[in-house]
Design a protein around this motif. Sequence first.
Motif, PDB file in Angstrom:
ATOM      1  N   GLN A 150       0.846  -1.182   0.000  1.00  0.00           N
ATOM      2  CA  GLN A 150       0.000   0.000   0.000  1.00  0.00           C
ATOM      3  C   GLN A 150       0.886   1.238   0.000  1.00  0.00           C
ATOM      4  OE1 GLN A 150      -2.763   0.059   3.210  1.00  0.00           O
ATOM      5  NE2 GLN A 150      -3.841   1.837   2.453  1.00  0.00           N
ATOM      6  N   ILE A 151       0.556   2.212  -0.855  1.00  0.00           N
ATOM      7  CA  ILE A 151       1.330   3.447  -0.936  1.00  0.00           C
ATOM      8  C   ILE A 151       1.107   4.244   0.347  1.00  0.00           C
ATOM      9  CG2 ILE A 151       1.567   5.647  -2.136  1.00  0.00           C
ATOM     10  CD1 ILE A 151       0.779   4.230  -4.703  1.00  0.00           C
ATOM     11  N   ASP A 152       2.222   4.651   0.988  1.00  0.00           N
ATOM     12  CA  ASP A 152       2.097   5.455   2.198  1.00  0.00           C
ATOM     13  C   ASP A 152       2.768   6.824   2.087  1.00  0.00           C
ATOM     14  OD1 ASP A 152       4.724   4.646   2.286  1.00  0.00           O
ATOM     15  OD2 ASP A 152       4.679   3.997   4.370  1.00  0.00           O
ATOM     16  N   GLU A 153       3.502   7.066   0.972  1.00  0.00           N
ATOM     17  CA  GLU A 153       4.164   8.358   0.811  1.00  0.00           C
ATOM     18  C   GLU A 153       4.410   8.614  -0.673  1.00  0.00           C
ATOM     19  OE1 GLU A 153       8.196  10.618   2.422  1.00  0.00           O
ATOM     20  OE2 GLU A 153       7.985   8.463   2.681  1.00  0.00           O
ATOM     21  N   ILE A 154       4.233   9.863  -1.093  1.00  0.00           N
ATOM     22  CA  ILE A 154       4.528  10.266  -2.459  1.00  0.00           C
ATOM     23  C   ILE A 154       5.824  11.063  -2.436  1.00  0.00           C
ATOM     24  CG2 ILE A 154       3.770  11.607  -4.444  1.00  0.00           C
ATOM     25  CD1 ILE A 154       0.913  11.007  -3.620  1.00  0.00           C
TER      26      ILE A 154
ATOM     27  N   ASN B  92       4.335  -7.618   4.085  1.00  0.00           N
ATOM     28  CA  ASN B  92       5.190  -8.253   5.094  1.00  0.00           C
ATOM     29  C   ASN B  92       5.891  -7.218   5.978  1.00  0.00           C
ATOM     30  OD1 ASN B  92       7.021  -7.221   3.301  1.00  0.00           O
ATOM     31  ND2 ASN B  92       7.893  -9.185   2.706  1.00  0.00           N
ATOM     32  N   ASP B  93       5.357  -5.981   6.032  1.00  0.00           N
ATOM     33  CA  ASP B  93       5.821  -4.884   6.894  1.00  0.00           C
ATOM     34  C   ASP B  93       7.207  -4.344   6.544  1.00  0.00           C
ATOM     35  OD1 ASP B  93       3.480  -4.719   8.334  1.00  0.00           O
ATOM     36  OD2 ASP B  93       4.121  -6.240   9.779  1.00  0.00           O
ATOM     37  N   HIS B  94       7.666  -4.557   5.313  1.00  0.00           N
ATOM     38  CA  HIS B  94       8.898  -3.925   4.846  1.00  0.00           C
ATOM     39  C   HIS B  94       8.520  -2.696   4.035  1.00  0.00           C
ATOM     40  CE1 HIS B  94      11.875  -6.927   6.024  1.00  0.00           C
ATOM     41  NE2 HIS B  94      10.927  -7.819   5.784  1.00  0.00           N
TER      42      HIS B  94
END
Length: 86
Positions: A12-16, A28-30
């Motif tokens: 999931q995209i969390d930063e642009i 997998n939390d990486h």
Amino acid sequence: MAKEATLTVEGQIDEILPDGRFGVLLDNDHRVIVYTAGKMRRFRIRSVVGDRVHVEMTPYDLTKGRLVYRERTPGATPGRRPGAKR
């Protein structure tokens, strides 16, 4: 392992970031830095924070990848935006 082998993972995209790059949190939390694939740039597929995406990675560097697919968001209307030019 073949030279052309790639790993495909979801996240999931969390930063642009600048220059068509994104920060993606994988399932997998990486966290990896990905760039937009050429076909996505060509067809102007836009990605925003919160989109589910598929990322291709090489086994040689697991910190970088290529964004190859953006999953459709439920409830989003297909087609062009109203008032957009061709």
